[in-house]
Design a protein around this motif. Structure first.
Motif, PDB file in Angstrom:
ATOM      1  N   CYS A 173     -13.072 165.588  26.559  1.00 45.70           N
ATOM      2  CA  CYS A 173     -12.894 166.736  27.459  1.00 45.70           C
ATOM      3  C   CYS A 173     -13.640 166.588  28.781  1.00 45.70           C
ATOM      4  N   HIS A 174     -14.875 166.109  28.738  1.00 45.11           N
ATOM      5  CA  HIS A 174     -15.634 166.023  29.984  1.00 45.11           C
ATOM      6  C   HIS A 174     -15.075 164.936  30.898  1.00 45.11           C
ATOM      7  N   GLY A 175     -14.599 163.847  30.309  1.00 49.80           N
ATOM      8  CA  GLY A 175     -13.931 162.824  31.114  1.00 49.80           C
ATOM      9  C   GLY A 175     -12.667 163.390  31.735  1.00 49.80           C
ATOM     10  N   LEU A 176     -11.966 164.188  30.943  1.00 51.42           N
ATOM     11  CA  LEU A 176     -10.674 164.717  31.384  1.00 51.42           C
ATOM     12  C   LEU A 176     -10.826 165.851  32.395  1.00 51.42           C
ATOM     13  N   ARG A 177     -11.603 166.869  32.045  1.00 53.31           N
ATOM     14  CA  ARG A 177     -11.596 168.101  32.849  1.00 53.31           C
ATOM     15  C   ARG A 177     -12.773 168.206  33.809  1.00 53.31           C
ATOM     16  N   GLU A 178     -13.772 167.328  33.668  1.00 51.76           N
ATOM     17  CA  GLU A 178     -14.852 167.356  34.662  1.00 51.76           C
ATOM     18  C   GLU A 178     -14.773 166.135  35.573  1.00 51.76           C
ATOM     19  N   LEU A 179     -14.500 164.963  35.003  1.00 53.93           N
ATOM     20  CA  LEU A 179     -14.380 163.763  35.855  1.00 53.93           C
ATOM     21  C   LEU A 179     -12.959 163.547  36.339  1.00 53.93           C
ATOM     22  N   ARG A 180     -12.000 164.232  35.715  1.00 52.04           N
ATOM     23  CA  ARG A 180     -10.581 164.093  36.067  1.00 52.04           C
ATOM     24  C   ARG A 180     -10.124 162.642  35.946  1.00 52.04           C
ATOM     25  N   LEU A 181     -10.403 162.039  34.789  1.00 54.77           N
ATOM     26  CA  LEU A 181      -9.937 160.675  34.532  1.00 54.77           C
ATOM     27  C   LEU A 181      -8.431 160.659  34.284  1.00 54.77           C
ATOM     28  N   ALA A 182      -7.864 161.819  33.980  1.00 54.18           N
ATOM     29  CA  ALA A 182      -6.415 161.944  33.786  1.00 54.18           C
ATOM     30  C   ALA A 182      -6.033 163.373  34.137  1.00 54.18           C
ATOM     31  N   ARG A 183      -4.714 163.613  34.241  1.00 54.07           N
ATOM     32  CA  ARG A 183      -4.281 164.996  34.471  1.00 54.07           C
ATOM     33  C   ARG A 183      -4.327 165.749  33.146  1.00 54.07           C
ATOM     34  N   SER A 184      -4.951 166.900  33.125  1.00 55.90           N
ATOM     35  CA  SER A 184      -5.028 167.670  31.891  1.00 55.90           C
ATOM     36  C   SER A 184      -3.692 168.375  31.670  1.00 55.90           C
ATOM     37  N   SER A 185      -3.371 168.663  30.407  1.00 55.45           N
ATOM     38  CA  SER A 185      -2.066 169.249  30.082  1.00 55.45           C
ATOM     39  C   SER A 185      -1.925 170.677  30.599  1.00 55.45           C
ATOM     40  N   GLU A 186      -3.033 171.321  30.965  1.00 53.18           N
ATOM     41  CA  GLU A 186      -2.962 172.696  31.469  1.00 53.18           C
ATOM     42  C   GLU A 186      -2.525 172.736  32.933  1.00 53.18           C
ATOM     43  N   THR A 187      -2.834 171.681  33.677  1.00 56.00           N
ATOM     44  CA  THR A 187      -2.618 171.723  35.122  1.00 56.00           C
ATOM     45  C   THR A 187      -1.274 171.103  35.492  1.00 56.00           C
ATOM     46  N   VAL A 188      -0.810 171.409  36.693  1.00 58.45           N
ATOM     47  CA  VAL A 188       0.504 170.972  37.150  1.00 58.45           C
ATOM     48  C   VAL A 188       0.343 170.017  38.334  1.00 58.45           C
ATOM     49  N   GLY A 189       1.041 168.901  38.277  1.00 55.38           N
ATOM     50  CA  GLY A 189       0.982 167.934  39.370  1.00 55.38           C
ATOM     51  C   GLY A 189       1.351 166.559  38.861  1.00 55.38           C
ATOM     52  N   PRO A 190       1.290 165.537  39.740  1.00 50.51           N
ATOM     53  CA  PRO A 190       1.663 164.184  39.308  1.00 50.51           C
ATOM     54  C   PRO A 190       0.758 163.697  38.174  1.00 50.51           C
ATOM     55  N   ALA A 191       1.379 163.054  37.171  1.00 49.49           N
ATOM     56  CA  ALA A 191       0.612 162.565  36.027  1.00 49.49           C
ATOM     57  C   ALA A 191      -0.159 161.302  36.407  1.00 49.49           C
ATOM     58  N   PHE A 192      -1.363 161.189  35.893  1.00 56.10           N
ATOM     59  CA  PHE A 192      -2.125 159.945  36.025  1.00 56.10           C
ATOM     60  C   PHE A 192      -3.098 159.875  34.867  1.00 56.10           C
ATOM     61  N   ASN A 193      -3.514 158.646  34.519  1.00 57.89           N
ATOM     62  CA  ASN A 193      -4.461 158.483  33.425  1.00 57.89           C
ATOM     63  C   ASN A 193      -5.127 157.117  33.582  1.00 57.89           C
ATOM     64  N   LYS A 194      -6.351 157.144  34.093  1.00 59.07           N
ATOM     65  CA  LYS A 194      -7.026 155.891  34.446  1.00 59.07           C
ATOM     66  C   LYS A 194      -7.297 155.026  33.217  1.00 59.07           C
ATOM     67  N   THR A 195      -7.686 155.645  32.118  1.00 62.04           N
ATOM     68  CA  THR A 195      -8.018 154.884  30.916  1.00 62.04           C
ATOM     69  C   THR A 195      -6.765 154.254  30.313  1.00 62.04           C
ATOM     70  N   ARG A 196      -5.720 155.086  30.205  1.00 57.74           N
ATOM     71  CA  ARG A 196      -4.471 154.576  29.619  1.00 57.74           C
ATOM     72  C   ARG A 196      -3.872 153.469  30.485  1.00 57.74           C
ATOM     73  N   GLN A 197      -4.005 153.624  31.795  1.00 57.74           N
ATOM     74  CA  GLN A 197      -3.503 152.619  32.738  1.00 57.74           C
ATOM     75  C   GLN A 197      -4.113 151.249  32.434  1.00 57.74           C
ATOM     76  N   LEU A 198      -5.414 151.210  32.161  1.00 58.26           N
ATOM     77  CA  LEU A 198      -6.073 149.937  31.841  1.00 58.26           C
ATOM     78  C   LEU A 198      -5.621 149.421  30.469  1.00 58.26           C
ATOM     79  N   LEU A 199      -5.593 150.314  29.495  1.00 57.32           N
ATOM     80  CA  LEU A 199      -5.201 149.894  28.145  1.00 57.32           C
ATOM     81  C   LEU A 199      -3.765 149.373  28.133  1.00 57.32           C
ATOM     82  N   GLU A 200      -2.894 150.047  28.890  1.00 54.71           N
ATOM     83  CA  GLU A 200      -1.474 149.689  28.917  1.00 54.71           C
ATOM     84  C   GLU A 200      -1.239 148.249  29.342  1.00 54.71           C
TER      85      GLU A 200
END
Lengths: 256, 461
Positions: free
Chosen positions: A135-162
């Protein structure tokens, strides 16, 4: 070569040294010089989150003294990074040393993506991976777009893993619900905490997760505790371990 | 009221709720379903984040000029023929309402959903003075018939299963025994409520928005019960917290678009009823209630909690609320926003609420008016600790931990002892009743050497 101060959370230092070592390997692979200041202990988050700011304040001051000298400070935890970046201000009130340090403290995957510009990670990981967004990575550091918010999707961690060969992702019914660790919440509200954790584990089981990963070992400590108690066929690894090419520990015989 | 004297023990109430695993999961799923509907609605508006920012801006502005807007509202509403009353607290609010009702000789009131009247415990007060109050929102009526408070501000009976409603209606309304068909039960309720609408001599409603510029009020319902309740009687009393104000009619669109989408995942509530002055030959009384709001207004840390439009989205998204139920909060407004508003009223009674939270921040991201809920919950923990309301054991644990963590040598030693114990102590000792972590979870497998030891020993590149 940037000089990186390793900010290794206290519980990682004591219980999950392999996560710290994988972090070091990754930083070396991408051309960083690392230093581990041994005076570090804890950022003070457990005290601050309990409301004991008087106890957290000296730990915050120690932290800034210890880490002020580095080009960057990198931490394999979204939560501890968020503590320093977002919750230290009340201990420093515009202090210039802290203000400078604040801009240079990064969670590991955001450091790789945003600072070092890493696009892909060499290696293979032929497993179905369940990514737990802490949660803190997601909603405080904004490492990805949280499911509550609206806008372009991104996910820094998943991008590397992918970018790893052979990796698959387990798709969850609740992509970013909290695991229920929450620091002292885990014992203070034990019943709800464990129900939250078991619900996450079941979501991963139905999605076919083989390896459960996260930016935060604290969430994984809680989830792994539940998984091992219940004997579920899921392995838990920190993102740094997967990216650094660590092997997956085989499951106990009964699952083979 | 006796319940007000007891301290709310959220962990205990939550553990009780969780013990009925099937029911707790049913409750969690029911509210998650609403959260998913809300997500779909939010995602369908590309301008969602702009709307949230706009709403937050309007609310911040209004709250920052609340006195002027309240006076403007009073002037405009009075000019339209309404009578505006001011209540400093719940007792004054209840007395004002009672006086109006008694002056008109009212015996029965049809009341639409109003969390403010719940907050003020208006129903029992009026009942004590011989006035019958019927809650005409179906969910509110169900909890009223059961003699319990709502467990959610938008979905008051979300904790009750249809089988239980069937049983309740059988006892109270004489429906068929064993009936569970929602349509049948709703029809029965509808029939009874129509009689209430026909018989009542006054209607009480809440207020979703009060417009300073026009002096009008807006009431949002899905059942049309607010309109029905005030259409026949000559007397309409509207009760509102002073934070319900918005400056202009033009601002209303921002909030109406956000409210129902956030609350239930509908584009708009079925009825958004505008009342500008009394009906012809009727009376409209508007009661403006403070009840602790102006002291929140004076506090920089918590002022933004007055932005709340009572959509309930923070409850639907809260992983703790969904798994502990609204009644575990022991207050009219439960969930994240309740855990901020209630300690402001009584920090002693509600000291456990800011800790009934994993600090996941989902409430902050879902809030349509951008209240920094999880940050305020954290700030409350600081204030509760500073007021000496933390348990002795928590204080001692944190002091001991901070003492060790400020001394690297001691920290290394403590770590070594902990790792050694985890590896060598028998299970019986590690997993006793003194270890809440280990009730359902394994402890970490402790390594022989810490990271710092291994880092120092590793071959230098």
């Amino acid at each position: 070569m940037p000089r990186v101060g390793l900010f290794i959370p206290c519980y990682v230092d004591q219980f999950y040294p392999e996560v710290g070592l994988a972090t070091v390997d990754l930083l070396h692979r991408y051309g960083c010089d690392t230093d581990y200041p041994t005076a570090q202990t804890c950022c003070g988050q457990p005290m601050a989150n309990t409301g004991c700011v008087e106890q957290a304040a000296p730990l915050a001051r120690r932290f800034v003294e210890i880490f002020a000298q580095y080009d960057y400070v990198v931490c394999p935890s979204g939560s501890c990074t968020a503590m320093v970046r977002h919750h230290y201000e009340e201990y420093f009130h515009g202090d210039a040393t802290y203000a400078r340090l604040r801009e240079r403290v990064f969670e590991l995957t955001e450091f790789l993506v945003d600072v070092l510009g890493v696009q892909r990670v060499e290696g293979s990981f032929p497993y179905r991976v369940g990514l737990h967004q802490s949660c803190h990575g997601l909603r405080e550091l904004r490492l990805a777009r949280s499911s509550e918010t609206v806008g372009p999707a991104f996910n820094k961690t998943r991008q590397l893993l992918e970018s790893l060969d052979g990796i698959e992702f387990a798709e969850l019914t609740r992509p970013d619900e909290c695991c229920g660790f929450g620091g002292t919440f885990a014992v203070n509200e034990e019943a709800v905490s464990c129900m939250m954790g078991l619900d996450r584990v079941h979501d991963h089981l139905q999605a076919g997760t083989q390896v459960l990963t996260s930016n935060d070992m604290s969430c994984l400590m809680h989830l792994d505790g539940l998984i091992r108690r219940q004997g579920q066929p899921i392995r838990v690894m920190h993102v740094a371990e997967i990216l650094a090419g660590r092997a997956v520990e085989p499951l106990p015989k009964r699952h083979a | 009221m006796a319940e007000e004297l007891t301290v709310v023990d959220h962990p205990r109430a939550a553990a009780k709720f969780v013990r009925d695993d099937a029911r707790a999961h049913w409750h969690d799923q029911a509210l998650w379903f609403v959260r998913v509907k809300r997500d779909r609605m939010a995602q369908s508006l590309p301008e969602w984040e702009t709307l949230r920012a706009k709403a937050a801006e309007i609310k911040a502005h209004t709250v920052g000029h609340l006195a002027e807007y309240l006076e403007q509202f009073e002037r405009q509403a009075t000019a339209l023929g309404a009578k505006v009353h001011w209540a400093a607290d719940a007792a004054e609010h209840n007395q004002i309402v009672l006086d109006i009702l008694q002056r008109h000789g009212v015996k029965q009131v049809a009341k639409s959903k109003s969390m403010l009247t719940e907050e003020c415990h208006l129903n029992p007060f009026l009942e004590r003075h011989g006035i019958t109050v019927v809650d005409t929102d179906l969910g509110e009526w169900i909890v009223q018939l059961r003699g319990e408070p709502p467990s959610h501000i938008v979905l008051p009976a979300i904790h009750i299963k249809k089988e239980e409603v069937g049983e309740l209606f059988h006892r109270k309304l004489g429906t068929e025994a064993g009936a569970t068909d929602p349509k049948y039960l709703t029809e029965a309720a509808r029939y009874k409520l129509r009689q209430v609408f026909l018989e009542s001599q006054a209607g009480i409603t809440g207020v979703n928005f009060a417009i300073a510029e026009t002096g009008g009020i807006v009431v949002c319902t899905n059942e049309g019960n607010a309109d029905l309740g005030v259409s026949l009687p000559k007397l309409h009393i509207a009760c509102m917290g002073i934070e319900k104000l918005i400056p202009r009619a033009a601002d209303l669109g921002v909030f109406l678009r956000l409210l129902a989408r956030s609350a239930t995942g509908q584009p708009i509530t079925t009825y958004s009823s505008h009342f500008h002055g009394p009906a012809p030959s009727g009376e409209l009384h508007i009661v403006l209630v403070d009840n602790g709001r102006s002291s929140i207004l004076g506090n920089d840390d918590y002022r933004r909690s007055l932005h709340c439009i009572r959509c309930g989205a923070c409850m639907n998204t809260c992983p703790v609320y969904r798994r502990s139920g609204g009644h575990s909060y022991g207050a009219t407004v439960p969930g994240p926003i309740g855990s901020i508003l209630n300690p402001a009223r009584d920090p002693g009674r509600y000291a456990t609420l800011p800790y009934a939270c994993s600090l996941c921040g989902s409430c902050t991201d879902v809030c349509p008016v951008k209240i920094n809920l999880h940050e305020q919950l954290l700030t409350w923990r600081r204030d509760i600790a500073a007021a000496g309301k933390l348990s002795w054991s928590k204080q001692a644990a944190m002091k001991a931990a901070a003492f060790v963590l400020a001394r690297p040598g001691l920290y290394r030693l403590a770590g070594k002892v902990a790792r050694f114990s985890l590896r060598h102590l028998p299970r019986l000792l590690l997993y006793g009743p003194w270890n809440p972590w280990g009730r359902q979870r394994e402890l970490p497998r402790a390594p022989r050497r810490s990271f710092r030891e291994q880092y120092a020993r590793r071959p230098k590149p």
